[in-house]
Design an enzyme around this catalytic site. Structure first.
Site, PDB file in Angstrom:
ATOM      1  N   GLY A  44       0.855  -1.177   0.000  1.00  0.00           N
ATOM      2  CA  GLY A  44       0.000   0.000   0.000  1.00  0.00           C
ATOM      3  C   GLY A  44       0.892   1.228   0.000  1.00  0.00           C
ATOM      4  O   GLY A  44       1.880   1.271   0.735  1.00  0.00           O
ATOM      5  N   ALA A  45       0.578   2.212  -0.817  1.00  0.00           N
ATOM      6  CA  ALA A  45       1.473   3.362  -0.964  1.00  0.00           C
ATOM      7  C   ALA A  45       1.791   4.032   0.362  1.00  0.00           C
ATOM      8  O   ALA A  45       2.948   4.320   0.675  1.00  0.00           O
ATOM      9  CB  ALA A  45       0.858   4.374  -1.929  1.00  0.00           C
ATOM     10  N   GLU A  46       0.755   4.271   1.165  1.00  0.00           N
ATOM     11  CA  GLU A  46       0.967   4.999   2.422  1.00  0.00           C
ATOM     12  C   GLU A  46       1.739   4.167   3.436  1.00  0.00           C
ATOM     13  O   GLU A  46       2.614   4.679   4.139  1.00  0.00           O
ATOM     14  CB  GLU A  46      -0.380   5.432   3.008  1.00  0.00           C
ATOM     15  N   TYR A 115      -5.746  -5.561  -9.216  1.00  0.00           N
ATOM     16  CA  TYR A 115      -6.325  -5.199  -7.923  1.00  0.00           C
ATOM     17  C   TYR A 115      -7.695  -5.839  -7.734  1.00  0.00           C
ATOM     18  O   TYR A 115      -8.496  -5.914  -8.670  1.00  0.00           O
ATOM     19  CB  TYR A 115      -6.483  -3.684  -7.805  1.00  0.00           C
ATOM     20  N   ARG A 117     -10.105  -4.760  -4.976  1.00  0.00           N
ATOM     21  CA  ARG A 117     -10.272  -3.878  -3.826  1.00  0.00           C
ATOM     22  C   ARG A 117     -11.654  -3.230  -3.741  1.00  0.00           C
ATOM     23  O   ARG A 117     -11.935  -2.485  -2.804  1.00  0.00           O
ATOM     24  CB  ARG A 117      -9.183  -2.804  -3.837  1.00  0.00           C
ATOM     25  N   SER A 206       5.054  12.987 -10.253  1.00  0.00           N
ATOM     26  CA  SER A 206       5.758  12.817 -11.514  1.00  0.00           C
ATOM     27  C   SER A 206       5.419  14.012 -12.388  1.00  0.00           C
ATOM     28  O   SER A 206       4.383  14.665 -12.189  1.00  0.00           O
ATOM     29  CB  SER A 206       5.332  11.512 -12.186  1.00  0.00           C
ATOM     30  N   ASP A 282       7.288   5.489  -3.562  1.00  0.00           N
ATOM     31  CA  ASP A 282       7.003   5.565  -2.128  1.00  0.00           C
ATOM     32  C   ASP A 282       8.301   5.661  -1.327  1.00  0.00           C
ATOM     33  O   ASP A 282       8.384   6.402  -0.347  1.00  0.00           O
ATOM     34  CB  ASP A 282       6.213   4.338  -1.684  1.00  0.00           C
ATOM     35  N   ASP A 318       7.416  -4.224  -2.630  1.00  0.00           N
ATOM     36  CA  ASP A 318       6.966  -2.838  -2.516  1.00  0.00           C
ATOM     37  C   ASP A 318       7.758  -2.039  -1.490  1.00  0.00           C
ATOM     38  O   ASP A 318       7.972  -0.843  -1.654  1.00  0.00           O
ATOM     39  CB  ASP A 318       5.486  -2.800  -2.131  1.00  0.00           C
TER      40      ASP A 318
END
Length: 340
Positions: A44-46, A115, A117, A206, A282, A318
């Site tokens: 998860g990115a966070e 995904y 989700r 980006s 990340d 990740d």
């Protein structure tokens, strides 16, 4: 009536608070349709940013939601093991499952990500849960991404509330745009992110994502890296809107930071043998925020960011390759070095 069950914790104020969906991650060894073995982890990115910061010695709280299932327990166990405070997290008691991500290496340089989700516990994150996590111990920095508001109305409401709470508690706001075309359109993203921009202290994106945060023109297609928008011009427009500093990720070309005092600072990418680019952005954010919290100069922030990003590119997974503070200098070691 369904809801969420909050976890308990110490209430100690973190340096950084972040939240979002963390999923069960299955990483295959080849084309998915052919079967074979899969490695089990979380992603998860966070939470990737949270782990990266924790490894660098910072106090971080993650306040996402997971299902009351084994996948959710793996998410919480992994974050705890990495030193991330999950006291602000919650378990969905309405039967919503923890989300699933499947990474499929298709070519040496191409990985497809699938995904599952929709209707997940993470997408059902509630604003009241986030408020409890924030006000229990207000952080110095709130870290958001453009992924969470794309998940659902309730998740978007949680983000809006978090921005208000950050202003009330004088917390700095870091936003990683992180546009995902599979979650929402560029028009939907722009409608939300343009409203957020004036509240952001550090905006990371980006180059082709910058127009999503600007009100002056149509965003075009941010999923297309060939977007001709001039990143320097776009960054200056964002600074004029009130953003404190804009950091533009340029992939193999490194990164450039634009500050509100008119400075432009560039750092080239650190050369490494690329193994897996997933999670590199990340890791970059974690490195930049780490140096930001240390009170370092813009040059030092970028240097740490491209260094942590390089560690991620050189490792599978990740977040697994995120360096500790003691390891940051390893990239400067000559090839073939053996640390004994």
């Amino acid at each position: 009536m369904t809801g969420t069950t909050a976890l308990t914790g110490t209430g100690t104020a973190p340096e950084v608070l972040t939240f979002g969906e963390t999923m069960l991650a299955l990483r295959g060894s080849g084309p998915l349709r052919l079967g074979g073995s899969m490695e089990v982890s979380v992603a998860g990115a966070e939470s990737n940013v949270a782990i990266g910061l924790a490894r660098l010695g910072h106090a971080v709280r993650w306040a996402g939601a997971v299902g009351e299932d084994e996948a959710g327990e793996l998410v919480l166990r992994t974050l705890r093991a990495e030193g991330v405070d999950v006291s602000g997290a919650s378990r969905d008691d309405g039967g919503a499952p923890t989300g699933l991500m499947i990474a499929e290496p298709r070519l040496p340089e191409v990985t497809r990500v699938h995904y599952h989700r929709a209707g997940s516990a993470g997408s059902r994150l509630k604003a009241c849960s986030l408020e409890r996590a924030f006000t229990a111990a207000p952080p110095k920095v709130l870290h958001l991404t453009g992924i969470t508001p794309a998940l659902s109305r309730s998740a978007r409401s949680a983000c809006t509330l978090a921005l208000r709470l950050a202003a009330e508690h004088s917390a700095l706001v870091c936003l990683d745009v992180n546009f995902r075309s599979r979650l929402w359109s560029s028009e939907e993203a722009a409608e939300v992110l343009r409203g957020w921009a004036p509240s952001v202290d550090v905006l990371i994106a980006s180059d082709y994502e910058l127009p999503l945060c600007l009100p002056a023109e149509a965003p075009g297609d941010p999923a297309d890296p060939a977007d001709p928008a001039d990143p320097a011009l776009r960054a200056k427009e964002l600074l004029a809107l009130g953003v404190g500093e804009v950091v533009v990720k340029l992939g193999a070309a490194g990164a450039t930071a634009y500050t509100d005092d008119g400075r432009t600072v560039h750092a080239p990418a650190r050369p490494v043998r690329a193994v897996d680019t997933v999670g590199a952005g990340d890791a970059f954010v974690a490195g930049y925020l780490s140096a930001f919290l240390d009170g370092s100069t813009t040059e030092a922030r970028l240097d740490r960011a491209v260094t942590t990003g390089a560690f991620a590119v050189a490792s599978r997974g990740d977040w697994e390759g995120a360096p500790t503070r003691a390891e940051l200098g390893l990239l400067s070691a000559p090839a073939g070095t053996v640390v004994r």
